[in-house]
Structures are given as structure tokens and as C-alpha cells.
Design an enzyme around this catalytic site. Structure first.
Site, PDB file in Angstrom:
ATOM      1  N   TYR A 150       0.845  -1.202   0.000  1.00 29.15           N
ATOM      2  CA  TYR A 150       0.000   0.000   0.000  1.00 29.15           C
ATOM      3  C   TYR A 150       0.881   1.254   0.000  1.00 29.15           C
ATOM      4  O   TYR A 150       1.989   1.236   0.551  1.00 29.15           O
ATOM      5  CB  TYR A 150      -0.940  -0.020   1.220  1.00 29.15           C
ATOM      6  CG  TYR A 150      -1.824   1.185   1.275  1.00 29.15           C
ATOM      7  CD1 TYR A 150      -2.650   1.477   0.198  1.00 29.15           C
ATOM      8  CD2 TYR A 150      -1.795   2.044   2.360  1.00 29.15           C
ATOM      9  CE1 TYR A 150      -3.443   2.614   0.220  1.00 29.15           C
ATOM     10  CE2 TYR A 150      -2.595   3.167   2.391  1.00 29.15           C
ATOM     11  CZ  TYR A 150      -3.406   3.449   1.311  1.00 29.15           C
ATOM     12  OH  TYR A 150      -4.166   4.569   1.326  1.00 29.15           O
ATOM     13  N   TYR A 160      -2.526   4.521   9.115  1.00 27.74           N
ATOM     14  CA  TYR A 160      -1.849   3.276   8.718  1.00 27.74           C
ATOM     15  C   TYR A 160      -0.732   2.886   9.693  1.00 27.74           C
ATOM     16  O   TYR A 160      -0.166   1.810   9.593  1.00 27.74           O
ATOM     17  CB  TYR A 160      -1.336   3.429   7.286  1.00 27.74           C
ATOM     18  CG  TYR A 160      -1.356   2.153   6.481  1.00 27.74           C
ATOM     19  CD1 TYR A 160      -2.556   1.519   6.146  1.00 27.74           C
ATOM     20  CD2 TYR A 160      -0.178   1.567   6.053  1.00 27.74           C
ATOM     21  CE1 TYR A 160      -2.569   0.351   5.412  1.00 27.74           C
ATOM     22  CE2 TYR A 160      -0.179   0.395   5.310  1.00 27.74           C
ATOM     23  CZ  TYR A 160      -1.376  -0.202   4.995  1.00 27.74           C
ATOM     24  OH  TYR A 160      -1.386  -1.366   4.269  1.00 27.74           O
TER      25      TYR A 160
END
Ligand code: NAI
EC number: 1.3.1.9
Length: 271
Positions: A150, A160
Site C-alpha cells: 500500500y 496506517y
């Protein structure tokens, strides 16, 4: 539509937990394209049982393996070659988990034992797979290995947290091992950087729904779906991409190259 792109090819697919898993879609597409493969996941995920449906659909054998255990991975590659009748041509790493994210720890307050687990499960496991395959000489020449990643590896996305560090490491392993495996066995190794996707791992990230919409409104083509990701990964497993290696390939509808879109500007200026 199927093109027979993987006819005669053998592979190993990790990470199919349920129907929304990206790996699930990749397994279905690989089957349509003529591949035979084994499926693997952590023993704990097996207990949920859904993977058996996928195995039936695709004629695949399931070989449980905790991706942090070199013994399990050695068994995975050894058994896969026995079951499939030879070395493999492709491997999918579709594995990620962060206890810090699961337990809502902020990046400025990480639990370091959990960080070790995040890195081991989500990044070092990729090295373990590659090193095991390399030592066993389990991948054919011109074979292809893909791991899913990602964009938080390049740019900061606050939600994240430690997975960003894991993804940066994962992408680095693809380059470092890609050089060596390319030289010695012509095996190629790439990461695919996928749009936010509604899955068990994706949905576990704080604020996922809002971010999903933001990415969708920013990318000129919108977010790439798991099915579209599967299509792309199939091309990387096929012989059509033989000279692509050590790359981090964005599969995100153009999100990574867009500064801002009209839709996002409008939403921000709405009173
Ligand atoms: P998922 O939750 O369906 O797949 C994650 C898989 O990792 C599960 O099958 C889980 O059982 C497996 N796993 C966890 N610990 C393991 C261990 N110790 N050993 C073996 N397997 C283990 O979710 P998804 O989204 O399909 O995730 C697949 C990959 O795609 C992950 O690397 C994820 O970071 C990546 N990705 C996901 C995005 C998203 O928005 N969903 C976006 C970009 C990349």
C-alpha cells in the site's frame, strides 16, 4: 474473459481468508486462466473454514502455514511441489496484520512487541518465503513472485501507523531479493500497490470508509477493485511481463500521481 494466460503454470497463493480477500479473487482468476496451485493461510484462519469453498471451486489443495514460521514455509514449498508435480511458476504473498492497529495504538505510542509481530507477519514473512524457495530451488526460471502493498510506504497516511513501516520493508525486500533471484534463477519479484479495498484487513484500519471515499474521489479512474487487482496480478504471473522485476507497481486508478481532484476541492469548499 479468460485468455489461458497461466495454462500449465503451477503456483502458491497465500492470504485467501474469505470472499472479499484480494487473494481469493486472484485464486479464482488464476484458476480461470488455467493454473494449478495450492492455497495457504495461517492455521487459525483455516478454522474459519471458508477457504475450503475456494479450494473446491479451484481444485486446489490447502496447506496451512504460519507465514512467520520457516518450518511451516519449508513444508509449504515442499508439499506444494509434491502435490503440483514440480517446481512452481508463481507465488502470491497477500499477508498483513498489525496488533497495534487492531488494538488501536497510536503511532506515537506503539507497543514494540506488537511492532515486531507486525513486521514479522507483514514483511519478514516475505523474505522467509523467498529465502525458503531459493534454498529449495522451488521456483522455475522466469517464475514470478508478487506481494501486495500500500502507498503508505511512500507517503504518510496517519491511520496506517506501523503497517506503513512494514510495507516500506516489504517493498525493499522485493528489490533486494529481486536482484539476487533475478541474477541466479531469472525469477522476478514485484509488489503491487493496491487502492483501498473493502476486506477484513482493509476494514480493520481506523477511518477506512472515509479514506476509501477520498481515494475514490481523488483517483481519475476511481479506486481499483479486488477483481481488477486480480486481473493485474495475473498479467504479472504470465509470460507477458517477463522483464518486469524489482518494481513497486501502483494499481490505484491514478491516485498516486494525483495532487487533488475537482471533486475533493468541491467537497472542501462546500459550506
Ligand atoms: P485479508 O484480511 O482478506 O487478507 C489478509 C490475510 O493475511 C488473511 O488471509 C490472514 O489470514 C493472513 N494472515 C495474517 N497473519 C498471517 C500469518 N501469520 N500467516 C499467514 N497468513 C496470515 O485482507 P486483504 O485486504 O485481502 O489483504 C491482503 C494483502 O493486501 C495484505 O498484504 C494487505 O496489506 C494488502 N493490501 C490491502 C489493501 C486494502 O485496502 N484492503 C490495500 C493495499 C494492500
Amino acid at each position: 474473459m479468460a485468455y489461458g494466460l497461466l495454462k500449465g503454470k503451477r503456483g502458491i497463493i497465500s492470504g485467501a481468508l474469505n470472499e472479499s480477500s484480494i487473494a481469493w479473487k486472484i485464486a479464482q482468476r488464476a484458476h480461470e486462466e488455467g493454473a494449478t496451485f495450492t492455497l495457504t493461510n495461517a492455521p487459525i484462519a483455516m478454522r474459519m473454514g471458508e477457504i475450503r469453498q475456494l479450494a473446491e471451486q479451484t481444485g486446489a489443495e490447502i496447506i496451512p502455514a504460519d507465514a512467520t514460521s520457516v518450518d511451516d514455509i519449508t513444508n509449504l514449498f515442499t508439499k506444494s511441489q509434491e502435490v503440483l508435480g514440480g517446481k512452481v511458476d508463481f507465488v502470491l504473498h497477500s499477508i498483513g496484520m498489525s496488533p497495534n492497529i487492531r488494538k488501536g495504538k497510536a503511532y506515537t505510542d506503539l507497543n514494540y512487541e506488537w511492532l515486531k509481530q507486525t513486521l514479522d507477519i507483514s514483511a519478514v514473512s516475505f523474505h522467509k518465503m523467498l529465502q525458503t524457495a531459493y534454498k529449495l530451488d522451488a521456483i522455475n526460471e522466469w517464475g514470478s513472485v508478487v506481494a501486495l502493498t500500500y502507498m503508505a510506504a511512500q507517503r504518510t497516511f496517519p491511520f496506517y501507523t506501523d503497517m506503513a513501516d512494514a510495507k516500506a520493508m516489504l517493498e525493499s525486500i522485493a528489490r533486494s531479493f529481486g536482484y539476487r533471484y533475478g541474477k541466479s534463477h531469472k525469477v522476478r519479484i514485484n509488489t503491487v500497490s493496491q487502492s483501498p479495498t473493502q476486506t477484513t484487513a482493509g476494514g480493520g484500519i481506523g477511518g477506512f470508509d472515509k479514506f476509501f471515499d477520498f481515494a475514490d474521489k481523488t483517483a481519475p479512474l476511481g479506486n481499483a477493485t479486488a477483481d481488477q487487482c486480480a486481473d493485474y496480478v495475473i498479467t504479472l504471473f504470465s509470460d507477458l511481463t517477463r522483464m518486469v522485476t524489482m518494481q513497486n507497481l501502483f494499481h490505484d486508478g491514478g491516485f498516486s500521481m494525483t495532487g487533488i481532484s475537482e471533486e475533493v476541492m468541491e467537497a472542501l469548499t462546500k459550506k
